[in-house]
Scaffold this motif. Structure first.
Motif, PDB file in Angstrom:
ATOM      1  N   VAL A 184       0.841  -1.192   0.000  1.00  7.35           N
ATOM      2  CA  VAL A 184       0.000   0.000   0.000  1.00  7.35           C
ATOM      3  C   VAL A 184       0.879   1.246   0.000  1.00  7.35           C
ATOM      4  O   VAL A 184       1.768   1.393   0.850  1.00  7.35           O
ATOM      5  CB  VAL A 184      -0.939   0.013   1.219  1.00  7.35           C
ATOM      6  CG1 VAL A 184      -1.595   1.383   1.380  1.00  7.35           C
ATOM      7  CG2 VAL A 184      -2.027  -1.045   1.052  1.00  7.35           C
ATOM      8  N   LEU A 185       0.630   2.154  -0.948  1.00  3.96           N
ATOM      9  CA  LEU A 185       1.412   3.384  -1.067  1.00  3.96           C
ATOM     10  C   LEU A 185       0.779   4.544  -0.304  1.00  3.96           C
ATOM     11  O   LEU A 185       1.486   5.460   0.126  1.00  3.96           O
ATOM     12  CB  LEU A 185       1.566   3.765  -2.538  1.00  3.96           C
ATOM     13  CG  LEU A 185       2.208   2.710  -3.443  1.00  3.96           C
ATOM     14  CD1 LEU A 185       2.280   3.222  -4.878  1.00  3.96           C
ATOM     15  CD2 LEU A 185       3.589   2.324  -2.942  1.00  3.96           C
ATOM     16  N   GLY A 186      -0.535   4.523  -0.159  1.00  2.00           N
ATOM     17  CA  GLY A 186      -1.215   5.621   0.517  1.00  2.00           C
ATOM     18  C   GLY A 186      -2.660   5.715   0.068  1.00  2.00           C
ATOM     19  O   GLY A 186      -3.213   4.766  -0.497  1.00  2.00           O
ATOM     20  N   ARG A 187      -3.257   6.886   0.314  1.00  2.00           N
ATOM     21  CA  ARG A 187      -4.670   7.091   0.003  1.00  2.00           C
ATOM     22  C   ARG A 187      -4.846   8.242  -0.986  1.00  2.00           C
ATOM     23  O   ARG A 187      -4.343   9.340  -0.772  1.00  2.00           O
ATOM     24  CB  ARG A 187      -5.440   7.393   1.287  1.00  2.00           C
ATOM     25  CG  ARG A 187      -6.950   7.543   1.078  1.00  2.00           C
ATOM     26  CD  ARG A 187      -7.686   7.736   2.393  1.00  2.00           C
ATOM     27  NE  ARG A 187      -7.367   8.995   3.040  1.00  2.00           N
ATOM     28  CZ  ARG A 187      -6.793   9.114   4.243  1.00  2.00           C
ATOM     29  NH1 ARG A 187      -6.467   8.037   4.938  1.00  2.00           N
ATOM     30  NH2 ARG A 187      -6.536  10.298   4.765  1.00  2.00           N
ATOM     31  N   LEU A 188      -5.588   7.976  -2.058  1.00  2.00           N
ATOM     32  CA  LEU A 188      -5.902   8.990  -3.062  1.00  2.00           C
ATOM     33  C   LEU A 188      -7.246   9.630  -2.722  1.00  2.00           C
ATOM     34  O   LEU A 188      -8.217   8.920  -2.440  1.00  2.00           O
ATOM     35  CB  LEU A 188      -5.960   8.344  -4.449  1.00  2.00           C
ATOM     36  CG  LEU A 188      -6.462   9.216  -5.599  1.00  2.00           C
ATOM     37  CD1 LEU A 188      -5.465  10.320  -5.911  1.00  2.00           C
ATOM     38  CD2 LEU A 188      -6.723   8.357  -6.839  1.00  2.00           C
ATOM     39  N   GLU A 189      -7.299  10.960  -2.780  1.00  2.00           N
ATOM     40  CA  GLU A 189      -8.540  11.667  -2.463  1.00  2.00           C
ATOM     41  C   GLU A 189      -8.812  12.758  -3.497  1.00  2.00           C
ATOM     42  O   GLU A 189      -7.901  13.485  -3.892  1.00  2.00           O
ATOM     43  CB  GLU A 189      -8.444  12.330  -1.082  1.00  2.00           C
ATOM     44  CG  GLU A 189      -8.180  11.371   0.066  1.00  2.00           C
ATOM     45  CD  GLU A 189      -7.984  12.111   1.384  1.00  2.00           C
ATOM     46  OE1 GLU A 189      -7.986  13.363   1.369  1.00  2.00           O
ATOM     47  OE2 GLU A 189      -7.823  11.453   2.418  1.00  2.00           O
ATOM     48  N   ILE A 190     -10.051  12.844  -3.941  1.00  2.00           N
ATOM     49  CA  ILE A 190     -10.539  13.994  -4.708  1.00  2.00           C
ATOM     50  C   ILE A 190     -11.786  14.460  -3.967  1.00  2.00           C
ATOM     51  O   ILE A 190     -12.897  13.963  -4.223  1.00  2.00           O
ATOM     52  CB  ILE A 190     -10.854  13.643  -6.176  1.00  2.00           C
ATOM     53  CG1 ILE A 190      -9.661  12.929  -6.828  1.00  2.00           C
ATOM     54  CG2 ILE A 190     -11.193  14.909  -6.969  1.00  2.00           C
ATOM     55  CD1 ILE A 190      -9.911  12.512  -8.270  1.00  2.00           C
TER      56      ILE A 190
END
Length: 212
Positions: A83-89
């Motif tokens: 897991v690299l992280g969390r993407l948010e828009i």
């Protein structure tokens, strides 16, 4: 005079068992669908909770996860090293954990990062893909100027959407390295297409450092 056709008993039995078979197939299909959705939800919730915890080097005695230890135990999940992280828009409600890889297993429960493309925050083109009917469904409402965030374990990166295009499935130019720092989000198109969609919906966002 009314003619009545009698259906043989053997035919009745065939239709009876055929109906039962079709119901069982339908029930199995629903069960698989529910399980896939549940697996993705559990994975996303657990990995997001673990992402919020400080890394061991930062805090030897990290506080309890947002999710209870019982939930984490039942889910049998620990911090996924892929897991690299969390993407948010935020404006359109995209919020998804991003995992390294584009294989079916990854895309079933997360958005996938294209191996070999730039990592989030690095100079170059960081390519992220997800299914149009799951995590990237809200992309249909994206607009130029929308803000995008990538929350990594130690840092948060900020981007702004600067282009939206629809391309063919073999348009490799969207995967090519970039001289600046940007994200390229890819999903299938049209969004409401039934079956294997013939085109790709591509959203590009360039890094936007916050003012100091």
């Amino acid at each position: 005079m009314i003619l009545r056709t009698r259906i043989p008993a053997a035919s009745k039995a065939v239709f009876h068992w055929l109906g039962i078979g079709l119901m069982l197939v339908g029930a199995c299909g629903i069960a698989v669908f529910v399980w896939v959705k549940a697996e993705a939800w559990i994975y996303q919730e657990c990995q997001e909770a673990l992402l919020e915890q400080p890394l061991p080097a930062q805090a030897p005695e990290a506080p309890a996860p947002v999710l209870s230890k019982r939930v984490l135990s039942v889910a049998n999940l620990v911090r996924d090293p892929q897991v690299l992280g969390r993407l948010e828009i935020p404006r359109i409600g995209v919020k998804v954990m991003v995992r390294e890889g584009m294989d079916k297993r990854t895309l079933r429960k997360a958005a996938g990062h294209l191996p070999g493309s730039a990592l989030p925050g690095q100079r170059g083109n960081s390519v992220i893909a997800a299914h149009r009917d799951t995590f990237f469904r809200p992309l249909r409402h994206v607009r130029r100027g929308d803000l995008l965030r990538f929350v990594a374990p130690r840092q948060t990166f900020h981007y702004v959407v600067d282009s939206i295009t629809v391309v063919g499935p073999d348009a490799e130019e969207v995967l090519e390295p970039a001289p600046d720092t940007r994200f390229t989000l890819i999903t299938c198109f049209p969004f409401d297409y039934v079956g294997a969609a013939p085109r790709r919906f591509v959203v590009s966002a360039i890094e936007r450092p916050l003012p100091r």
